[in-house]
Design a protein around this motif. Sequence first.
Motif, short mmCIF file in Angstrom:
data_model
loop_
_atom_site.label_atom_id
_atom_site.label_comp_id
_atom_site.label_asym_id
_atom_site.label_seq_id
_atom_site.Cartn_x
_atom_site.Cartn_y
_atom_site.Cartn_z
N TYR A 1 37.00 7.33 51.05
CA TYR A 1 38.12 6.64 51.73
C TYR A 1 38.32 7.29 53.10
CZ TYR A 1 42.22 3.97 53.29
OH TYR A 1 43.17 3.18 54.27
N LEU A 2 38.75 8.72 53.17
CA LEU A 2 38.95 9.34 54.13
C LEU A 2 37.94 9.33 55.30
CD1 LEU A 2 41.05 12.44 52.55
CD2 LEU A 2 42.01 10.38 54.08
N ILE A 3 36.91 9.65 54.70
CA ILE A 3 35.48 9.93 55.66
C ILE A 3 35.32 8.53 56.11
CG2 ILE A 3 33.16 10.06 55.80
CD1 ILE A 3 33.51 12.25 53.52
N GLY A 4 35.35 7.33 55.49
CA GLY A 4 35.12 6.15 55.96
C GLY A 4 36.06 5.63 56.88
N ASN A 5 37.32 5.98 56.62
CA ASN A 5 38.54 5.65 57.63
C ASN A 5 38.35 6.31 58.78
OD1 ASN A 5 40.87 3.70 57.77
ND2 ASN A 5 42.02 5.44 57.65
N SER A 6 38.04 7.54 58.98
CA SER A 6 37.69 8.43 60.21
C SER A 6 36.43 8.04 61.03
CB SER A 6 37.50 9.79 59.83
OG SER A 6 36.43 9.96 59.08
N LEU A 7 35.45 7.24 60.31
CA LEU A 7 34.31 6.62 61.11
C LEU A 7 34.62 5.40 61.57
CD1 LEU A 7 31.44 7.50 58.69
CD2 LEU A 7 32.21 8.88 60.88
N LEU B 1 41.29 12.44 37.44
CA LEU B 1 41.27 13.63 38.42
C LEU B 1 39.99 13.36 39.25
CD1 LEU B 1 42.83 15.92 39.64
CD2 LEU B 1 41.40 17.57 38.32
N SER B 2 39.06 13.25 38.70
CA SER B 2 37.53 13.05 39.28
C SER B 2 37.66 11.74 40.13
CB SER B 2 36.58 13.43 38.44
OG SER B 2 36.45 12.39 37.37
N ILE B 3 37.95 10.61 39.62
CA ILE B 3 37.76 9.38 39.99
C ILE B 3 38.84 9.39 41.42
CG2 ILE B 3 38.29 6.91 39.89
CD1 ILE B 3 37.68 7.34 36.73
N SER B 4 39.73 9.92 41.18
CA SER B 4 40.89 9.62 42.52
C SER B 4 40.23 10.59 43.55
CB SER B 4 42.00 10.35 41.93
OG SER B 4 42.76 9.61 40.81
N LEU B 5 39.61 11.79 43.13
CA LEU B 5 39.13 12.63 44.17
C LEU B 5 37.86 12.17 45.06
CD1 LEU B 5 39.23 15.63 45.06
CD2 LEU B 5 37.54 16.19 43.40
N VAL B 6 37.15 11.47 44.19
CA VAL B 6 35.74 10.98 45.05
C VAL B 6 36.13 9.67 45.64
CG1 VAL B 6 33.47 9.75 44.60
CG2 VAL B 6 34.37 11.92 43.06
N VAL B 7 36.87 8.78 45.12
CA VAL B 7 37.51 7.45 45.96
C VAL B 7 38.34 8.01 47.15
CG1 VAL B 7 39.04 5.59 45.97
CG2 VAL B 7 37.60 6.08 43.94
N ILE C 1 32.36 5.93 45.48
CA ILE C 1 32.14 6.17 46.79
C ILE C 1 32.23 4.63 47.54
CG2 ILE C 1 30.44 6.44 48.72
CD1 ILE C 1 29.71 9.05 46.88
N SER C 2 31.71 3.54 46.64
CA SER C 2 31.65 2.11 47.19
C SER C 2 33.00 1.79 47.16
CB SER C 2 30.66 1.27 46.41
OG SER C 2 29.64 1.65 46.23
N VAL C 3 33.86 1.80 46.37
CA VAL C 3 35.30 1.41 46.50
C VAL C 3 35.96 1.98 47.65
CG1 VAL C 3 37.58 1.61 45.16
CG2 VAL C 3 35.60 1.06 43.99
N GLY C 4 35.94 3.47 47.85
CA GLY C 4 36.74 4.16 48.74
C GLY C 4 36.02 3.51 50.30
N THR C 5 34.79 3.62 50.41
CA THR C 5 34.23 3.02 51.71
C THR C 5 34.61 1.60 52.20
OG1 THR C 5 32.13 2.48 50.67
CG2 THR C 5 32.49 4.67 51.85
N TYR C 6 34.65 0.85 50.86
CA TYR C 6 34.78 -0.67 51.24
C TYR C 6 36.32 -0.82 51.56
CZ TYR C 6 35.16 -5.77 49.94
OH TYR C 6 35.21 -7.02 50.04
N LEU C 7 37.24 -0.21 50.63
CA LEU C 7 38.57 -0.25 51.30
C LEU C 7 38.75 0.21 52.74
CD1 LEU C 7 40.47 0.82 48.04
CD2 LEU C 7 40.39 -1.54 48.90
#
Length: 226
Positions: A69-75, A59-65, A149-155
């Motif tokens: 990702y959503l923040i990075g994708n919007s930027l 739950l927590s890993i999926s939430l943070v990633v 966070i690195s995984v989400g923003t990298y994707l």
Amino acid sequence: MVRSVPQLELQQVCAMSLVQILPLAVVMIAGPQILAPIFLATSENWRANSTAYVFGAALSISLVVGIAYLIGNSLGGGGGGLLGPTGQQLLYGAVFVLLLYAAVETYQKRNVSEPPKWMGKLTTATPRFSFRLGFLLLGFFPTDIVTSISVGTYLAANGDPITHAAGFVLLTLFILATPLLSVFVLGERAEAALPTLRDWMDDNSWIISEAVIVLFIVLVLQNLLG
């Protein structure tokens, strides 16, 4: 229908991104994150405790990633978003800084011999405690939140779909579930071997983590410098 060359190239790039982030699962479980499920696998209520721990981690890993990702994708994910190509470079820069922090944090904690106080409660843990522990350790432990966070923003920076994070999450959870699965399959032999594995992980996991982080830093630098 024959796929076009651009489509094939896009799929190859996406596949590379997926393969690149998978080793970061090792960073996620290094330290108390893997020591906890080893203790839980030999606790009084080991089935429920281990399952609750893995579920909390999922739950927590999926939430943070997902949030990263959503923040990075919007930027500026994939050159689009609010800031376009500039945002994409900023995302790569953010991943680079986060990974440097993770490398320093891992190195500084390499010789920490004093076990956390909560570790003494694991042999008599409850499923509720185990769930909370998995959620907090894998979601908000310094190196783990930085890695997620690195995984989400990298994707996002690569313009990859969020579904590519599934492999990273599932591999992390599989490693965390390994002590539980080993007790299921091997029984008392696993219970005898787990303390040895625990000691080895406690002594050497930081070296593996540093190697993975450095490798990913190199990949991010390649993207950052074009």
